[in-house]
Design a protein around this motif. Sequence first.
Motif, PDB file in Angstrom:
ATOM      1  N   ARG A  16       0.874  -1.168   0.000  1.00 59.26           N
ATOM      2  CA  ARG A  16       0.000   0.000   0.000  1.00 59.26           C
ATOM      3  C   ARG A  16       0.912   1.219   0.000  1.00 59.26           C
ATOM      4  O   ARG A  16       1.814   1.327   0.839  1.00 59.26           O
TER       5      ARG A  16
ATOM      6  N   GLU B 112       1.851   4.915   0.761  1.00 58.64           N
ATOM      7  CA  GLU B 112       1.477   5.910   1.763  1.00 58.64           C
ATOM      8  C   GLU B 112       2.440   7.080   1.620  1.00 58.64           C
ATOM      9  O   GLU B 112       3.530   7.058   2.173  1.00 58.64           O
TER      10      GLU B 112
ATOM     11  N   TYR C 208       0.639  -4.944   3.915  1.00 61.04           N
ATOM     12  CA  TYR C 208      -0.432  -5.297   4.837  1.00 61.04           C
ATOM     13  C   TYR C 208      -0.982  -6.659   4.481  1.00 61.04           C
ATOM     14  O   TYR C 208      -1.116  -7.008   3.302  1.00 61.04           O
TER      15      TYR C 208
ATOM     16  N   GLU D 276     -10.557  -8.290  -0.325  1.00 67.99           N
ATOM     17  CA  GLU D 276     -10.230  -7.246   0.651  1.00 67.99           C
ATOM     18  C   GLU D 276      -9.522  -6.054   0.018  1.00 67.99           C
ATOM     19  O   GLU D 276      -9.371  -5.015   0.654  1.00 67.99           O
TER      20      GLU D 276
ATOM     21  N   LYS E 195      -6.488  -2.492   2.782  1.00 65.37           N
ATOM     22  CA  LYS E 195      -6.943  -1.368   3.608  1.00 65.37           C
ATOM     23  C   LYS E 195      -5.884  -1.085   4.679  1.00 65.37           C
ATOM     24  O   LYS E 195      -5.180  -1.991   5.124  1.00 65.37           O
ATOM     25  N   ALA E 196      -5.794   0.162   5.093  1.00 63.60           N
ATOM     26  CA  ALA E 196      -4.767   0.572   6.057  1.00 63.60           C
ATOM     27  C   ALA E 196      -4.960  -0.051   7.437  1.00 63.60           C
ATOM     28  O   ALA E 196      -4.029  -0.095   8.235  1.00 63.60           O
ATOM     29  N   ASP E 197      -6.175  -0.535   7.734  1.00 64.10           N
ATOM     30  CA  ASP E 197      -6.407  -1.133   9.055  1.00 64.10           C
ATOM     31  C   ASP E 197      -6.083  -2.631   9.085  1.00 64.10           C
ATOM     32  O   ASP E 197      -6.253  -3.288  10.107  1.00 64.10           O
ATOM     33  N   ALA E 198      -5.574  -3.164   7.988  1.00 63.77           N
ATOM     34  CA  ALA E 198      -5.159  -4.571   7.942  1.00 63.77           C
ATOM     35  C   ALA E 198      -3.870  -4.725   8.746  1.00 63.77           C
ATOM     36  O   ALA E 198      -3.134  -3.756   8.944  1.00 63.77           O
ATOM     37  N   PRO E 199      -3.577  -5.939   9.209  1.00 64.56           N
ATOM     38  CA  PRO E 199      -2.315  -6.152   9.945  1.00 64.56           C
ATOM     39  C   PRO E 199      -1.106  -5.824   9.064  1.00 64.56           C
ATOM     40  O   PRO E 199      -1.016  -6.282   7.925  1.00 64.56           O
TER      41      PRO E 199
END
Length: 187
Positions: free
Chosen positions: A79, A81, A88, A95, A107-111
């Motif tokens: 990802r 950034e 991630y 997903e 997604k940024a909230d993935a581990p």
Amino acid sequence: MADSQTVTELRREKIRLRRGMSKEERMQKSAAVTGLLLAHERYRTADTILVYVSYGEEISTPELIRTALAQGKRVFCPRVEGKEMEFYQIFSMEELTAGFHGILEPKADAPAFDGREKGNVLLLAPGTVFDRTGHRIGYGGGYYDRYLARFLKAERPYCIGLCFACQLTERIEPKAHDIVMDAVIFS
């Protein structure tokens, strides 16, 4: 790389050649590269795979990602950034969402992959040009070189570049910041 040919010219030439392949040829050669990778010792022994999500005319990776997940490997995708790239974890292709330049990303909230995971880690990198010794020319953003530079050489994931044979060149003159791939798989 010939002295008269700049990195930009070489990148353009190889992208043009890659785009000139038919969709069927790209899919056939992507399947061949995937087969070679799945048979590679470093893939077979890897617990964790850091793998790009293919975009445009790159070696296709969705089937590879699905296979790795089905085999129980931990799969992490990049990802973007800002000027950096992070990996991630994903548990399915569904997903992924459109991100940087429309490329599918987790997604940024993935581990997040923090680099301290134990076990064998394999990183699969795209590029526009490779030579057989592992030198790579990417798309010009430097994301993979900056990402890999964070690791001490001894702790760096094993890195394999994936490409079509038309993307190979005789020799790439590396820059000081370039990270060399450990292997290149092509068809």
